[in-house]
Enzyme design. Structure first.
Site, PDB file in Angstrom:
ATOM      1  CG  ASP A  91       5.936   3.584   0.415  1.00 46.52           C
ATOM      2  OD1 ASP A  91       5.869   4.376   1.529  1.00 46.52           O
ATOM      3  OD2 ASP A  91       5.049   3.249   0.278  1.00 46.52           O
ATOM      4  CE  LYS A 151       1.296   5.716   8.592  1.00 47.39           C
ATOM      5  NZ  LYS A 151       1.340   4.737   7.374  1.00 47.39           N
ATOM      6  CE1 TYR A 174      -3.638   2.183   0.511  1.00 44.07           C
ATOM      7  CE2 TYR A 174      -2.465   3.120   2.432  1.00 44.07           C
ATOM      8  CZ  TYR A 174      -3.256   3.551   2.165  1.00 44.07           C
ATOM      9  OH  TYR A 174      -3.858   4.575   1.586  1.00 44.07           O
TER      10      TYR A 174
HETATM   11  C1  PLP Z   1       0.836   4.761   5.309  1.00 41.13           C
HETATM   12  C2  PLP Z   1       1.137   4.598   3.929  1.00 41.13           C
HETATM   13  C3  PLP Z   1       0.684   5.190   3.395  1.00 41.13           C
HETATM   14  C4  PLP Z   1       0.340   6.549   2.721  1.00 41.13           C
HETATM   15  O1  PLP Z   1       0.508   7.415   3.917  1.00 41.13           O
HETATM   16  P1  PLP Z   1      -0.412   8.590   4.198  1.00 41.13           P
HETATM   17  O2  PLP Z   1      -0.024   9.412   5.557  1.00 41.13           O
HETATM   18  O3  PLP Z   1      -1.867   7.623   4.849  1.00 41.13           O
HETATM   19  O4  PLP Z   1      -0.857   8.949   3.159  1.00 41.13           O
HETATM   20  C5  PLP Z   1       2.483   5.346   2.245  1.00 41.13           C
HETATM   21  N1  PLP Z   1       2.779   3.966   1.963  1.00 41.13           N
HETATM   22  C6  PLP Z   1       3.234   3.242   3.149  1.00 41.13           C
HETATM   23  C7  PLP Z   1       3.730   1.823   2.852  1.00 41.13           C
HETATM   24  C8  PLP Z   1       2.406   2.977   4.351  1.00 41.13           C
HETATM   25  O5  PLP Z   1       2.293   2.747   5.210  1.00 41.13           O
END
Ligand code: PLP
Length: 426
Positions: free
Chosen positions: A239, A267, A144
């Protein structure tokens, strides 16, 4: 345990917001029933509006590695508030946060601050395409990367939980250049590069997946992504929105010694306020406007309150190195949960890297989306509610990782294991 006020407030919310929430992962779709409405949080605990206390294992889905209400983070935000909440002009604090990120994350030479993980991955994909002059991208099923149109194919997190891997509203044209491959599969990756190598802008991936439950990469797999990207001139886009500052101070790239070209962060980098970032090789970042031609902007980007919280959070992590302690605590937790499942005669497998982990209800091993999807989600739902009834708040989906914070104690862990044993009938 009364949930009356949560029930009332959530029912009002259903009339005001789609599904009563502002992000689908909160709606308990993966476990059934109604979400708890939270009033406040402190350290390792969440308190709902009915006055119930829960040991918190979601940490706002990752950011709260220092626990809730850390004194220094709060003081930094308070001080920033008094100076002004947004200027739309450069601030010195943006330099401080950028310096910290560049200092901490091995591959990052230059960085751009944005407001969410979604924005970071969206912008990094655009940059990879603008830099290479190529269109196609590779992503992996069950990973994701936020709700970016071109990445909402076979996506993890709420998309996996709710079984809508392809969202209405995402056009076929938008995803036509997205190639989806199975995670941890070197053979299909190599074949895809053989077929499309000279058209590939980037490979985007979670270096440890958190969004189909925790799934650990094989060393071969990460090495293959690196080698193939180098050989074919594609950008390796790691990511680390979830893993950054979580599995090690310098993220998964430090832990595994793998060097990507671009990295997305989110995060923890904002310490609970809305901030995210993308960064990497300076020669690539210099293609972003106004240094280069790839457009990307933001009214609130590098916001004074968010940078204050981010600086305080990263500084504390750098000064205190809580990672060995987090690792020890989460090992204690996951060993206890695994034993509870064994004693209850429940098929399970445990996946963990540092303080992110998942108890899968299935034989395992879980290596990709297909094996994750075999989990017994009904059993997970029962387990989740059994824990809630005993004051423990786990992720409301089998396909989301749990997180620990530095404020969790051995007593919290042992109380959690005891609750899990009861919930499983061990
Ligand atoms: C949470 C997450 C996102 C998206 O971040 P948001 O701040 O919710 O838009 C993208 N990549 C990874 C791996 C994530 O865990």
């Amino acid at each position: 345990m009364s949930r009356f006020r949560s029930h009332e407030i959530f029912h009002r919310a259903l009339e005001l917001m789609p599904g009563g929430v502002n992000s689908p992962a909160r709606a308990f779709g993966g476990v059934g029933g109604e979400p708890l409405v939270i009033e406040r949080a402190e350290g390792a605990y969440l308190y709902d509006v009915d006055g119930n206390r829960y040991i918190d294992y979601i940490g706002s889905w990752g950011p709260m590695i220092l626990g809730h209400g850390n004194d220094k983070v709060r003081a930094a935000i308070h001080a920033a508030v008094d100076q002004g909440t947004s200027f739309g002009a450069p601030t010195e604090r943006e330099n401080h946060l950028a310096e910290l990120i560049i200092d901490i994350v091995p591959s990052v030479e230059k960085v751009r601050l944005v407001n969410s993980g979604t924005e970071a991955t969206m912008s990094a994909i655009r940059l990879a395409r603008g830099y290479t002059g190529r269109d196609k991208i590779i992503k992996f099923a069950g990973n994701y990367h936020g709700h970016v149109d071109s990445l909402l194919v076979a996506a993890g997190s709420a998309a996996a939980t709710l079984g809508v891997p392809n969202s209405p509203g995402v056009t076929a044209g938008t995803t036509a250049d997205t190639i989806v491959l199975p995670y941890n599969d070197v053979e299909t990756l190599t074949a895809a590069f053989e077929q499309h190598g000279d058209q590939l802008a980037c490979v985007i991936f979670e270096p440890i997946v958190g969004n189909m439950g925790t799934v650990v990469p094989t060393p071969d797999f990460l090495a293959a992504i690196r080698d193939l990207c180098t050989k074919h001139g594609a950008v390796m886009l790691m990511d680390e929105v979830m893993t950054g500052f979580r599995v090690a101070l310098g993220g998964a790239q430090e832990l595994f010694g793998v060097t990507p070209d671009l990295t997305t962060m989110g995060k923890i980098v904002g310490g609970g306020l809305p901030i995210a970032a993308y960064g990497g090789r300076a020669d690539i970042l210099n293609h972003v406007l106004p240094a280069g031609k790839v457009f990307q902007a933001g009214t609130l980007s590098g916001n004074p309150l968010a940078t204050a919280a981010g600086i305080a959070t990263l500084s504390i992590l750098q000064e205190t190195n809580p990672y060995p302690q987090l690792d020890k605590l989460s090992e204690r937790l996951m060993t206890g949960l695994g034993q509870a499942a064994t004693d209850a005669g429940v098929a399970h497998s445990v996946a963990r890297v540092g303080s992110m982990a998942t108890l899968f209800f299935g034989e395992g091993p879980v290596v990709d989306w297909d094996t994750a999807a075999k989990s017994d989600t009904k059993r997970y739902a029962d387990f989740f509610w059994g824990l809630i009834d005993r004051g423990v708040y786990f992720p409301c989906s089998q396909f989301e990782a749990l997180f620990l914070s530095v404020t969790h104690t051995e007593a919290d862990i042992d109380a959690t294991i005891a609750a899990a044993r009861e919930a499983l009938g061990a």
